[in-house]
Design a protein around this motif. Structure first.
Motif, PDB file in Angstrom:
ATOM      1  N   GLU A 105       0.826  -1.205   0.000  1.00 60.54           N
ATOM      2  CA  GLU A 105       0.000   0.000   0.000  1.00 60.54           C
ATOM      3  C   GLU A 105       0.861   1.256   0.000  1.00 60.54           C
ATOM      4  N   THR A 106       2.070   1.178   0.522  1.00 59.64           N
ATOM      5  CA  THR A 106       2.929   2.358   0.624  1.00 59.64           C
ATOM      6  C   THR A 106       3.850   2.546  -0.569  1.00 59.64           C
ATOM      7  N   VAL A 107       3.966   1.568  -1.458  1.00 59.33           N
ATOM      8  CA  VAL A 107       4.911   1.686  -2.560  1.00 59.33           C
ATOM      9  C   VAL A 107       4.260   1.979  -3.906  1.00 59.33           C
ATOM     10  N   GLY A 108       2.949   1.962  -3.983  1.00 59.09           N
ATOM     11  CA  GLY A 108       2.271   2.363  -5.209  1.00 59.09           C
ATOM     12  C   GLY A 108       2.057   1.278  -6.252  1.00 59.09           C
ATOM     13  N   LEU A 109       2.180   0.009  -5.892  1.00 51.24           N
ATOM     14  CA  LEU A 109       1.960  -1.044  -6.881  1.00 51.24           C
ATOM     15  C   LEU A 109       0.536  -1.009  -7.424  1.00 51.24           C
ATOM     16  N   GLU A 110      -0.408  -0.644  -6.579  1.00 49.64           N
ATOM     17  CA  GLU A 110      -1.811  -0.584  -7.004  1.00 49.64           C
ATOM     18  C   GLU A 110      -1.988   0.363  -8.195  1.00 49.64           C
ATOM     19  N   GLU A 111      -1.246   1.463  -8.197  1.00 54.93           N
ATOM     20  CA  GLU A 111      -1.326   2.422  -9.308  1.00 54.93           C
ATOM     21  C   GLU A 111      -0.922   1.767 -10.626  1.00 54.93           C
ATOM     22  N   TYR A 112       0.122   0.953 -10.601  1.00 56.63           N
ATOM     23  CA  TYR A 112       0.556   0.273 -11.814  1.00 56.63           C
ATOM     24  C   TYR A 112      -0.479  -0.751 -12.265  1.00 56.63           C
ATOM     25  N   LEU A 113      -1.069  -1.450 -11.322  1.00 59.12           N
ATOM     26  CA  LEU A 113      -2.073  -2.458 -11.658  1.00 59.12           C
ATOM     27  C   LEU A 113      -3.337  -1.831 -12.228  1.00 59.12           C
ATOM     28  N   GLU A 114      -3.649  -0.618 -11.825  1.00 60.02           N
ATOM     29  CA  GLU A 114      -4.851   0.069 -12.303  1.00 60.02           C
ATOM     30  C   GLU A 114      -4.641   0.732 -13.658  1.00 60.02           C
ATOM     31  N   ARG A 115      -3.392   0.957 -14.029  1.00 56.19           N
ATOM     32  CA  ARG A 115      -3.107   1.563 -15.332  1.00 56.19           C
ATOM     33  C   ARG A 115      -3.555   0.613 -16.434  1.00 56.19           C
ATOM     34  N   SER A 116      -3.922   1.182 -17.543  1.00 56.49           N
ATOM     35  CA  SER A 116      -4.300   0.329 -18.676  1.00 56.49           C
ATOM     36  C   SER A 116      -3.386   0.575 -19.866  1.00 56.49           C
ATOM     37  N   ASP A 117      -2.235   1.235 -19.626  1.00 55.32           N
ATOM     38  CA  ASP A 117      -1.363   1.595 -20.744  1.00 55.32           C
ATOM     39  C   ASP A 117      -0.216   0.618 -20.976  1.00 55.32           C
ATOM     40  N   GLY A 118       0.006  -0.324 -20.060  1.00 56.76           N
ATOM     41  CA  GLY A 118       1.160  -1.202 -20.223  1.00 56.76           C
ATOM     42  C   GLY A 118       0.957  -2.565 -19.598  1.00 56.76           C
ATOM     43  N   VAL A 119       2.055  -3.321 -19.554  1.00 58.74           N
ATOM     44  CA  VAL A 119       2.087  -4.657 -18.970  1.00 58.74           C
ATOM     45  C   VAL A 119       2.779  -4.567 -17.619  1.00 58.74           C
ATOM     46  N   VAL A 120       2.235  -5.254 -16.623  1.00 58.67           N
ATOM     47  CA  VAL A 120       2.863  -5.332 -15.311  1.00 58.67           C
ATOM     48  C   VAL A 120       3.388  -6.757 -15.142  1.00 58.67           C
ATOM     49  N   ALA A 121       4.693  -6.881 -14.874  1.00 59.54           N
ATOM     50  CA  ALA A 121       5.312  -8.174 -14.587  1.00 59.54           C
ATOM     51  C   ALA A 121       5.783  -8.132 -13.134  1.00 59.54           C
ATOM     52  N   VAL A 122       5.295  -9.058 -12.319  1.00 59.57           N
ATOM     53  CA  VAL A 122       5.570  -9.051 -10.884  1.00 59.57           C
ATOM     54  C   VAL A 122       6.334 -10.319 -10.502  1.00 59.57           C
ATOM     55  N   GLU A 123       7.594 -10.148 -10.073  1.00 51.81           N
ATOM     56  CA  GLU A 123       8.350 -11.282  -9.546  1.00 51.81           C
ATOM     57  C   GLU A 123       8.001 -11.467  -8.070  1.00 51.81           C
ATOM     58  N   TRP A 124       8.006 -12.703  -7.617  1.00 51.89           N
ATOM     59  CA  TRP A 124       7.650 -13.072  -6.242  1.00 51.89           C
ATOM     60  C   TRP A 124       6.199 -12.695  -5.941  1.00 51.89           C
ATOM     61  N   ALA A 125       5.330 -12.845  -6.911  1.00 57.34           N
ATOM     62  CA  ALA A 125       3.916 -12.485  -6.759  1.00 57.34           C
ATOM     63  C   ALA A 125       3.225 -13.308  -5.680  1.00 57.34           C
ATOM     64  N   GLU A 126       3.747 -14.476  -5.372  1.00 55.74           N
ATOM     65  CA  GLU A 126       3.141 -15.315  -4.336  1.00 55.74           C
ATOM     66  C   GLU A 126       3.195 -14.669  -2.954  1.00 55.74           C
ATOM     67  N   LYS A 127       4.002 -13.620  -2.798  1.00 54.45           N
ATOM     68  CA  LYS A 127       4.070 -12.926  -1.511  1.00 54.45           C
ATOM     69  C   LYS A 127       2.843 -12.053  -1.259  1.00 54.45           C
ATOM     70  N   ALA A 128       2.055 -11.780  -2.297  1.00 49.75           N
ATOM     71  CA  ALA A 128       0.868 -10.935  -2.151  1.00 49.75           C
ATOM     72  C   ALA A 128      -0.236 -11.403  -3.092  1.00 49.75           C
ATOM     73  N   PRO A 129      -0.656 -12.643  -2.987  1.00 55.72           N
ATOM     74  CA  PRO A 129      -1.619 -13.176  -3.964  1.00 55.72           C
ATOM     75  C   PRO A 129      -2.962 -12.450  -3.974  1.00 55.72           C
ATOM     76  N   ASP A 130      -3.363 -11.876  -2.853  1.00 56.34           N
ATOM     77  CA  ASP A 130      -4.651 -11.189  -2.800  1.00 56.34           C
ATOM     78  C   ASP A 130      -4.680  -9.914  -3.635  1.00 56.34           C
ATOM     79  N   TRP A 131      -3.520  -9.431  -4.013  1.00 58.39           N
ATOM     80  CA  TRP A 131      -3.443  -8.216  -4.819  1.00 58.39           C
ATOM     81  C   TRP A 131      -3.707  -8.489  -6.296  1.00 58.39           C
ATOM     82  N   PHE A 132      -3.758  -9.747  -6.687  1.00 62.44           N
ATOM     83  CA  PHE A 132      -3.821 -10.095  -8.100  1.00 62.44           C
ATOM     84  C   PHE A 132      -5.019 -10.990  -8.392  1.00 62.44           C
TER      85      PHE A 132
END
Length: 164
Positions: free
Chosen positions: A96-123
């Motif tokens: 919540e403090t680093v702004g990942l949500e902003e990237y996920l909400e964008r519709s202009d590009g691709v988001v690639a997340v390494e170690w996504a299993e650390k926050a599965p509820d975000w995806f």
């Protein structure tokens, strides 16, 4: 030959360069808003795969894991690439403090997340790509889509990469 199960694509990459080529092949199919969720142990191939995605999107500069910055932006490709690394994440609330949500909400590009299993509820949707060590150079790659777009993407990748 890949092992094909319903809603899963399971195959082997035999080298770092092959892992990059697979990422580049997937990149040709990516559209703005796509999310790639990469999992696996250290050294399993996540960053090499993202390097291939970047290459396939036409990004020329080197791609490294953004472990200390959390997200690296590569806007110069066919579509922008936002590369996140959650390795140093201690809890999902830190996101919540680093702004990942902003990237996920964008519709202009691709988001690639390494170690996504650390926050599965975000995806809630995305293409999960797991890398497992098979031996010194060989990696098992397991792709599981979540959501209609990810399912379409996996099927298109299977056709492009394996002809099935």
């Amino acid at each position: 030959m890949p092992v094909i199960e319903p809603n899963t694509l399971d195959f082997f990459s035999h080298s770092v360069e092959q892992t990059r080529r697979l990422g580049a092949r997937l990149a040709q199919l990516l559209e703005p808003g796509d999310v790639l969720l990469l999992t696996g142990t250290l050294g399993a191939g996540k960053t090499h795969f993202v390097q291939g995605v970047a290459r396939g999107l036409g990004i020329q500069r080197p791609v490294r894991s953004p472990t200390f910055t959390l997200v690296s932006e590569y806007p110069e490709g066919r579509i922008p690439l936002y590369h996140a690394d959650l390795y140093r994440l201690n809890s999902e609330t830190e996101l919540e403090t680093v702004g990942l949500e902003e990237y996920l909400e964008r519709s202009d590009g691709v988001v690639a997340v390494e170690w996504a299993e650390k926050a599965p509820d975000w995806f809630p949707e995305g293409l999960w790509v797991r890398f497992e060590h098979a031996d010194e150079t060989k990696r098992r790659v397991i792709i599981k889509p979540v959501g209609a777009r990810a399912m379409h993407l996996m099927n298109a990748f299977r056709q492009a990469a394996f002809g099935r």
